[in-house]
Design an enzyme around this catalytic site. Sequence first.
Site, PDB file in Angstrom:
ATOM      1  N   CYS A 182       4.535  66.170 -12.429  1.00 30.28           N
ATOM      2  CA  CYS A 182       3.164  66.634 -12.174  1.00 30.28           C
ATOM      3  C   CYS A 182       2.617  67.526 -13.275  1.00 30.28           C
ATOM      4  O   CYS A 182       1.417  67.826 -13.290  1.00 30.28           O
ATOM      5  CB  CYS A 182       3.102  67.360 -10.833  1.00 30.28           C
ATOM      6  SG  CYS A 182       3.252  66.250  -9.422  1.00 30.28           S
ATOM      7  N   THR A 220     -13.663  68.274  -1.104  1.00 27.94           N
ATOM      8  CA  THR A 220     -12.869  69.457  -0.760  1.00 27.94           C
ATOM      9  C   THR A 220     -11.527  69.487  -1.486  1.00 27.94           C
ATOM     10  O   THR A 220     -10.689  70.335  -1.196  1.00 27.94           O
ATOM     11  CB  THR A 220     -12.624  69.523   0.754  1.00 27.94           C
ATOM     12  OG1 THR A 220     -12.105  68.260   1.203  1.00 27.94           O
ATOM     13  CG2 THR A 220     -13.910  69.841   1.501  1.00 27.94           C
ATOM     14  N   ASP A 246      -0.315  58.465  -6.189  1.00 28.32           N
ATOM     15  CA  ASP A 246       0.240  59.439  -7.126  1.00 28.32           C
ATOM     16  C   ASP A 246       1.296  58.747  -7.982  1.00 28.32           C
ATOM     17  O   ASP A 246       2.133  58.004  -7.465  1.00 28.32           O
ATOM     18  CB  ASP A 246       0.882  60.605  -6.369  1.00 28.32           C
ATOM     19  CG  ASP A 246       0.658  61.940  -7.069  1.00 28.32           C
ATOM     20  OD1 ASP A 246       0.841  61.975  -8.304  1.00 28.32           O
ATOM     21  OD2 ASP A 246       0.319  62.926  -6.403  1.00 28.32           O
ATOM     22  N   ASP A 256      -0.069  70.511  -0.126  1.00 31.14           N
ATOM     23  CA  ASP A 256       1.231  70.525  -0.800  1.00 31.14           C
ATOM     24  C   ASP A 256       1.056  71.111  -2.197  1.00 31.14           C
ATOM     25  O   ASP A 256      -0.017  71.064  -2.789  1.00 31.14           O
ATOM     26  CB  ASP A 256       1.909  69.150  -0.823  1.00 31.14           C
ATOM     27  CG  ASP A 256       1.132  68.091  -1.587  1.00 31.14           C
ATOM     28  OD1 ASP A 256      -0.046  68.318  -1.924  1.00 31.14           O
ATOM     29  OD2 ASP A 256       1.707  67.016  -1.850  1.00 31.14           O
TER      30      ASP A 256
END
Length: 348
Positions: free
Chosen positions: A17, A47, A67, A226
Site C-alpha cells: 500500500c 466520503t 485493491d 481499515d
Amino acid sequence: MNRSSFDLLSTVEYGGCSAKLDPAKLSELLHDIPLPVDSRIMVDVSTHDDAGVYRLNDDTALIVTTDFFPPVCSDPYTFGRIAAANALSDVYAMGGRPLLVLNLTMFPSEGIPVEVLADILRGGQQTIDESGAFTMGGHTIDDPIPKYGLAVTGIVHPEHLVTNAGVRAGQCLVLTKPLGIGVAMAAHRLGLIGSEVYEAAIGQMCLLNRAGAELMQKYGIRGATDITGFGLLGHAKELAEASDVCLHIDSRSVPVLPECLSLLRDGCIPGATFRNLRFVGDMLRADCPTEYKMLLADAQTSGGLLMAVDADRAEDLVADLHRTGLHPFAAIIGYATDAEDAAKLIVT
C-alpha cells in the site's frame, strides 16, 4: 508442491500500500469527477469510504471494491496471501461478508518464471478460501512489474452497514492490529531487522479482518475504517471529516510491532510517511515524540480495523478481540468529541 524461490522484491521500488498515489493528489483528481445519482446508492466516493454500497432491497446491499499493488515481500505465495487479505479487508471494514472475487493480475511475459505467478495465485486463493468467498475468474495483462489484487463483491444488511460517517462524539476508538508494517518492511530490505520482527509483520498482513467485522456487528458499531496506505492519521482524517468529529489519539496506547519505534528514532522512515503527513496537514495537532508521530503516519499494508464503539462497551470489545486468539494487539487508542475548530486529529 514446490514453491518458487524468486525474490519479488527485486522487481519493485515501492511495494504494498505504500505504492498508492499521493492521497492529496488523488483527492484533487477526483474533485471534478461527476458522481452517480441514484436512490439505491448508499455509499459513493464522496466520503472516501473503503467501498461502494448499492441497496438491492430492504434486506441486502452489495459492497463493491477493488485493491491491488506491487509485491510487499519476497515470497510469491505470501505476497498472494497478503494482497488478497488487503482487498477483502474493504468489505470487512464496511461490516460486510465477502461473496465473490475476481483476480486482478499484472505480470511480465518474459523475465520472471511463470511459476511465480502460479504461486501468487495459489497464495491468494488460500486467503480467499479462508474468507468463504468464491473466485469467479479474473484478468491478466503483460506488465514488467508484477502486481496482484482482487475485485470483491460482498453483502451486508443495509441497517448494519459500517461507514466513515458513523462515528459519534463520546465513542472510544479501538484498533485491532499493530502499526509499523511500513517501517518493518523498509527495515527488512535494508537488513536492519531479524526474522522475528519480519515474520511478525508478515503474520499481521496475512491476517483477515473477518473476526473484527463480526464483532462490529455484535457491538452495533456503525463507524469504522481499515488502516492501509494513508496510515492511521490519513484514514482517521477521513473518519473525522465524514463524521464531523474530532478524534483524540493517545500515541502511547497505539499497538506497535516490535523494534519499530527504535527504528523510527534511528531514522528508518519510509517516504510514504511524509506523504501521509502532508495529507492530514493543518487538521493534525500533535504533541507527542517525533517517532510516535511518524508511526501514526506509517503506511500499512493489510492493516487493522479502526472502530468507534460506545465507551461503556469498549473494554468488552477489546476483550472479545483478544479472546479470538487472532488480535492480541487490539487496544483502545483514543476517543471522539464534537468538532470545534480546524483540528480534526489531536495526538498526545
